[in-house]
Design a protein around this motif. Sequence first.
Motif, PDB file in Angstrom:
ATOM      1  N   LEU A  80      50.324  46.473  37.326  1.00  0.00           N
ATOM      2  CA  LEU A  80      49.639  45.188  37.553  1.00  0.00           C
ATOM      3  C   LEU A  80      50.402  44.008  36.976  1.00  0.00           C
ATOM      4  O   LEU A  80      50.085  42.857  37.315  1.00  0.00           O
ATOM      5  N   ALA A  81      51.349  44.227  36.075  1.00  0.00           N
ATOM      6  CA  ALA A  81      52.005  43.102  35.391  1.00  0.00           C
ATOM      7  C   ALA A  81      52.600  42.151  36.419  1.00  0.00           C
ATOM      8  O   ALA A  81      53.321  42.566  37.325  1.00  0.00           O
ATOM      9  N   ALA A  82      52.284  40.879  36.276  1.00  0.00           N
ATOM     10  CA  ALA A  82      52.790  39.876  37.215  1.00  0.00           C
ATOM     11  C   ALA A  82      52.508  38.494  36.661  1.00  0.00           C
ATOM     12  O   ALA A  82      51.651  38.313  35.798  1.00  0.00           O
ATOM     13  N   GLU A  83      53.242  37.517  37.174  1.00  0.00           N
ATOM     14  CA  GLU A  83      52.814  36.119  37.074  1.00  0.00           C
ATOM     15  C   GLU A  83      51.835  35.953  38.237  1.00  0.00           C
ATOM     16  O   GLU A  83      52.161  36.273  39.379  1.00  0.00           O
ATOM     17  N   SER A  84      50.626  35.443  37.958  1.00  0.00           N
ATOM     18  CA  SER A  84      49.547  35.560  38.950  1.00  0.00           C
ATOM     19  C   SER A  84      48.977  34.240  39.462  1.00  0.00           C
ATOM     20  O   SER A  84      48.137  34.253  40.353  1.00  0.00           O
ATOM     21  N   HIS A  85      49.410  33.084  38.906  1.00  0.00           N
ATOM     22  CA  HIS A  85      48.706  31.848  39.277  1.00  0.00           C
ATOM     23  C   HIS A  85      49.497  31.033  40.307  1.00  0.00           C
ATOM     24  O   HIS A  85      50.599  30.540  40.007  1.00  0.00           O
TER      25      HIS A  85
END
Length: 352
Positions: A80-85
């Motif tokens: 799931l690790a991510a930059e999400s915005h």
Amino acid sequence: MKILVTGGAGFIGSAVCRYLVQELGHCVVNLDKLTYAANLSSLAEIENNPLYAFEKVDICDRLELDRVFSSHQPDAVMHLAAESHVDRSITGAGEFIQTNVVGTMTMLEASRAYLAACTQNVAKAFRFLHVSTDEVYGELGETGLFSETTPYDPSSPYSASKAASDHLAKAWARTYDMPIVVSNCSNNYGPFHFPEKLIPLMILNALHGKDLPVYGDGSNVRDWLYVDDHARALFMILTKGRIGETYNVGGQNERTNLQVVERICSLVDELAAPLASGSRKDLIRFVQDRPGHDARYAIDAEKLRSELGWVAQENFESGLRKTVQWYLDHEAWWRPIIEHNYQGERLGLTKT
Ligand code: NAD
Ligand code: DAU
């Protein structure tokens, strides 16, 4: 099972870790770099549980990934690790390419090396779930739903980086015969959500009597899913999903942004101290639109329902009420964020 969860200190990852440890009794290794979006206090309920371990590691750091794989010997990975915005990706895409694309490739390569070195039994049972978003499909018009065969057409640097990572995961499955499944989910909401995203930002602004910035005319539609329903879906896809397949996840809760913000206003008016100035709906302000703003997302989750038997347990009305109440009850969680980390300033505008 022992499951390596990447991004487990984030919004969805922490819900996944709590679900795996508290409800299912599985072992979790939470691997997270602890960016601005991470919050270890979201894991307070399980931090002392013997089933839980934490590793502060960047998914781009191959040597560290190799160390974690070999010391913990996981049965599966939930990535799931991510930059999400989206708004942050418009302001600066670099971190999104680094973490979402390079980081995913590094996770895939570390998993491949681990698989090559482990016993046949471990390798046979191993699964890698790549967690992604419905934004890879671009935007819908007034009708229709995203299915697993909808062509990719990402609009933002964030969704383009996630689309790239999905393609990498599928290519690694085909080329290296790796046991990979991919999920694409719609907008999540619920407790422990960082207040840069629409729902928690509006709850906290409404509570504090601050303006409620609605992008454009508020007619953009999102399809909302309670985060714990997503966590359950992810575990089902990991353990029962067919290798090489994609599963869409969504709760059939389409709302315009204006409908969401108006409902939050009513709930905060009902559950918190009244505002001297009147209804919180008066705080709504229509502001400059997000560049490349997708008009509508809506998910067809029939494959997940018919193949794996998943159904959402929470409807939007009950989930939103629970979420507003959670923010009212958990000032100790959000107060440090709004004091030290993010004060609700507008993000993601290009030069006008
Ligand atoms: P989030 O921003 O709340 O959390 C992301 C976590 O990843 C943080 O804990 C952060 O520290 C960690 N991280 C970031 N870069 C890292 C790196 N280089 N190495 C290790 N850890 C790193 O995100 P979220 O909303 O919980 O989303 C989780 C995943 O689900 C993402 O892959 C996102 O694309 C996907 N997704 C999110 C939604 C949603 O509505 N939030 C919907 C569908 C899919
Ligand atoms: O669809 C899944 C995606 O949902 C995930 O992949 C992303 O990680 C997640 O952040 C979310 O993306 P959105 O861009 O849809 O979420 P956000 O909360 O930023 O915005 C929701 C909608 O509300 C969107 O149409 C923009 C609008 N908005 C957002 C903010 C922050 C506003 O009108 N005002 C705001 O202040």
